[in-house]
Design a protein around this motif. Structure first.
Motif, PDB file in Angstrom:
ATOM      1  N   TYR A  39      13.009  -0.517   4.847  1.00 50.89           N
ATOM      2  CA  TYR A  39      11.538  -1.204   5.107  1.00 50.89           C
ATOM      3  C   TYR A  39      10.667  -0.285   6.012  1.00 50.89           C
ATOM      4  O   TYR A  39       9.410  -0.088   5.857  1.00 50.89           O
ATOM      5  CB  TYR A  39      11.278  -2.406   5.442  1.00 50.89           C
ATOM      6  N   VAL A  40      10.996   0.089   7.337  1.00 57.13           N
ATOM      7  CA  VAL A  40      10.490   0.772   8.413  1.00 57.13           C
ATOM      8  C   VAL A  40       9.738   2.161   7.730  1.00 57.13           C
ATOM      9  O   VAL A  40       8.849   2.680   7.753  1.00 57.13           O
ATOM     10  CB  VAL A  40      11.243   0.941   9.329  1.00 57.13           C
ATOM     11  N   ALA A  41      10.971   2.647   6.992  1.00 53.82           N
ATOM     12  CA  ALA A  41      10.531   3.961   6.473  1.00 53.82           C
ATOM     13  C   ALA A  41       9.402   4.120   5.275  1.00 53.82           C
ATOM     14  O   ALA A  41       8.488   4.824   5.304  1.00 53.82           O
ATOM     15  CB  ALA A  41      11.881   4.792   5.907  1.00 53.82           C
ATOM     16  N   ALA A  42       9.640   2.887   4.463  1.00 50.78           N
ATOM     17  CA  ALA A  42       8.350   2.830   3.422  1.00 50.78           C
ATOM     18  C   ALA A  42       7.071   2.295   4.020  1.00 50.78           C
ATOM     19  O   ALA A  42       6.271   3.050   3.655  1.00 50.78           O
ATOM     20  CB  ALA A  42       9.080   1.688   2.621  1.00 50.78           C
ATOM     21  N   LEU A  43       7.168   1.722   5.087  1.00 52.84           N
ATOM     22  CA  LEU A  43       5.995   1.321   5.728  1.00 52.84           C
ATOM     23  C   LEU A  43       5.249   2.548   6.321  1.00 52.84           C
ATOM     24  O   LEU A  43       3.954   2.749   6.354  1.00 52.84           O
ATOM     25  CB  LEU A  43       5.917   0.028   6.842  1.00 52.84           C
ATOM     26  N   VAL A  44       6.012   3.203   7.066  1.00 48.79           N
ATOM     27  CA  VAL A  44       5.775   4.514   7.816  1.00 48.79           C
ATOM     28  C   VAL A  44       5.041   5.440   6.765  1.00 48.79           C
ATOM     29  O   VAL A  44       3.709   6.007   6.917  1.00 48.79           O
ATOM     30  CB  VAL A  44       6.731   5.309   8.606  1.00 48.79           C
ATOM     31  N   VAL A  45       5.524   5.726   5.596  1.00 47.71           N
ATOM     32  CA  VAL A  45       5.159   6.568   4.679  1.00 47.71           C
ATOM     33  C   VAL A  45       3.723   5.929   3.817  1.00 47.71           C
ATOM     34  O   VAL A  45       2.857   6.791   3.615  1.00 47.71           O
ATOM     35  CB  VAL A  45       6.015   6.562   3.338  1.00 47.71           C
ATOM     36  N   LEU A  46       3.842   4.512   3.837  1.00 46.22           N
ATOM     37  CA  LEU A  46       2.687   4.014   3.415  1.00 46.22           C
ATOM     38  C   LEU A  46       1.234   4.179   4.289  1.00 46.22           C
ATOM     39  O   LEU A  46       0.421   4.274   3.896  1.00 46.22           O
ATOM     40  CB  LEU A  46       2.990   2.500   3.192  1.00 46.22           C
ATOM     41  N   VAL A  48       0.857   6.749   6.420  1.00 47.23           N
ATOM     42  CA  VAL A  48       0.674   8.062   6.649  1.00 47.23           C
ATOM     43  C   VAL A  48      -0.244   8.431   5.318  1.00 47.23           C
ATOM     44  O   VAL A  48      -1.139   9.339   5.519  1.00 47.23           O
ATOM     45  CB  VAL A  48       1.896   8.758   6.651  1.00 47.23           C
ATOM     46  N   TYR A  49       0.229   7.866   4.095  1.00 49.02           N
ATOM     47  CA  TYR A  49      -0.712   8.213   2.918  1.00 49.02           C
ATOM     48  C   TYR A  49      -1.604   7.161   2.429  1.00 49.02           C
ATOM     49  O   TYR A  49      -1.910   7.302   1.309  1.00 49.02           O
ATOM     50  CB  TYR A  49       0.617   8.530   1.899  1.00 49.02           C
ATOM     51  N   ALA A  50      -1.942   6.536   3.350  1.00 48.77           N
ATOM     52  CA  ALA A  50      -2.889   5.110   2.827  1.00 48.77           C
ATOM     53  C   ALA A  50      -4.348   5.887   2.550  1.00 48.77           C
ATOM     54  O   ALA A  50      -4.940   5.199   1.743  1.00 48.77           O
ATOM     55  CB  ALA A  50      -2.897   4.333   4.143  1.00 48.77           C
ATOM     56  N   GLY A  51      -4.649   6.872   3.282  1.00 48.73           N
ATOM     57  CA  GLY A  51      -6.058   7.630   3.132  1.00 48.73           C
ATOM     58  C   GLY A  51      -6.055   8.111   1.741  1.00 48.73           C
ATOM     59  O   GLY A  51      -6.772   7.860   0.754  1.00 48.73           O
ATOM     60  N   VAL A  79      -6.354  -2.565   3.532  1.00 47.40           N
ATOM     61  CA  VAL A  79      -5.921  -3.681   2.664  1.00 47.40           C
ATOM     62  C   VAL A  79      -4.403  -3.228   2.180  1.00 47.40           C
ATOM     63  O   VAL A  79      -3.400  -4.108   1.869  1.00 47.40           O
ATOM     64  CB  VAL A  79      -6.778  -3.770   1.655  1.00 47.40           C
ATOM     65  N   ALA A  80      -4.341  -2.100   1.831  1.00 50.57           N
ATOM     66  CA  ALA A  80      -2.948  -1.570   1.112  1.00 50.57           C
ATOM     67  C   ALA A  80      -1.888  -1.448   2.199  1.00 50.57           C
ATOM     68  O   ALA A  80      -0.745  -2.014   2.102  1.00 50.57           O
ATOM     69  CB  ALA A  80      -3.162   0.061   0.907  1.00 50.57           C
ATOM     70  N   VAL A  81      -2.359  -1.390   3.571  1.00 53.41           N
ATOM     71  CA  VAL A  81      -1.205  -1.329   4.592  1.00 53.41           C
ATOM     72  C   VAL A  81      -0.925  -2.805   4.693  1.00 53.41           C
ATOM     73  O   VAL A  81       0.376  -3.408   4.921  1.00 53.41           O
ATOM     74  CB  VAL A  81      -1.680  -0.644   5.772  1.00 53.41           C
TER      75      VAL A  81
END
Length: 303
Positions: A39-46, A48-51, A79-81
């Motif tokens: 989950y931490v890895a997925a949130l970090v990716v989210l 980083v690529y939220a923009g 909102v996505a994060v």
């Protein structure tokens, strides 16, 4: 309130159980650690690529002025994060239970064993157990999301949205968290998901006492991983309370047969049922020594 307090006690008794059995505590943390890393890895990716995600989701803003375009895409990224974090909170327990199905089934069985015994293990292949767990967890998640949407909309109601709605949100999360955690021990008792939901609703105060306490505990960062083994143990203790299981061969009446110690009852046979004098032959039942031939029956010959 009495049942509510009992539910809280099951929560703390579960944590105390794993504290007394340190090996099982470490064993039960393995699935939670695996889920946490994922989950931490997925949130970090989210993050980083939220923009980039916001830019992809708002092509209609390409022709806008730079100020408004950046504002809209920043809002979309936030909102996505936020939605990703909320989804992670809602699904973390479900994912941990799916990953740790064999781990938590063994932990639950050990709790049953130390507390007097429980139902036997289900004779199902692992893929079948995972499929049933995933199906039931998805059904619980959909129910929780439906309640979450309603509560989110109610949050805009003045006063009520800032007072009543948060309390209801904790209660709903606690109820369905308890449904998830008690799934394994109650399923071993032959209860379907509908029957489990009905059973837990019938003991709603106890269910909420356990679930709301655990929900508030899980809000503390990092505690979820540490408390998950104890949560499984406590849920098993709760399942034993709401759905007792009679171990086969237990003495139900408490009398007759052999006692709990397994020693025979020395009073089952009446020592007076057999007459000790029946075994001894009557010395007077034999032949009468005087019934033999009379020596005087024949007159002696006179020489």
């Amino acid at each position: 309130m009495r049942d509510f307090g009992a539910g809280l006690r099951f929560l703390f008794n579960g944590q105390r159980w794993v504290a007394r059995h340190g090996r099982w505590w470490g064993f039960g943390m393995i699935p939670a650690l695996i889920a946490l890393v994922g989950y931490v890895a997925a949130l970090v990716v989210l993050v980083v690529y939220a923009g980039d995600l916001a830019e992809w989701a708002t092509p209609f803003a390409d022709g806008w002025s730079e100020l408004w375009r950046d504002v809209v895409r920043t809002v979309v990224a936030v909102v996505a994060v936020g939605a990703g974090g909320l989804l992670a909170m809602l699904t973390f327990t479900m994912a941990t239970l799916l990953i740790g199905e064999p781990f938590y089934e063994s932990l639950s069985a050990k709790v049953e064993e130390t507390e007097g015994g429980g139902p036997p293990e289900l004779d199902l292949p692992l893929w079948r157990e995972l499929w049933v767990a995933a199906r039931d967890s998805l059904a619980v998640l959909l129910r929780a999301v439906a309640f979450g949407i309603v509560l989110f909309l109610c949050g805009f109601i003045p006063v009520v949205g800032q007072t009543v709605v948060p309390v209801l949100a904790v209660c709903v999360s606690g109820f369905y968290l308890t449904v998830e955690l008690t799934g394994t021990p109650l399923q071993k008792r032959g209860l379907s998901q509908k029957e489990r939901l009905r059973l837990l609703r019938s003991r709603l105060s106890m269910t909420l006492g356990f679930g709301t306490g655990l929900t508030l505990l899980f809000l503390v960062p990092g505690v979820t991983v540490l408390a998950m083994p104890g949560a499984v143990a406590g849920a098993t203790l709760l399942a034993r309370e709401v759905s007792p299981y009679e171990v086969e061969g237990a003495d139900e009446d408490g009398d007759g047969g052999e006692g709990d110690s397994g020693r025979p009852n020395p009073y089952q046979q009446d020592p007076y049922q057999s007459n000790p004098y029946q075994q001894d032959p009557n010395p007077y039942q034999g032949g009468n020594p005087y019934q033999g031939g009379n020596p005087y029956a024949v007159d002696p010959q006179i020489g």
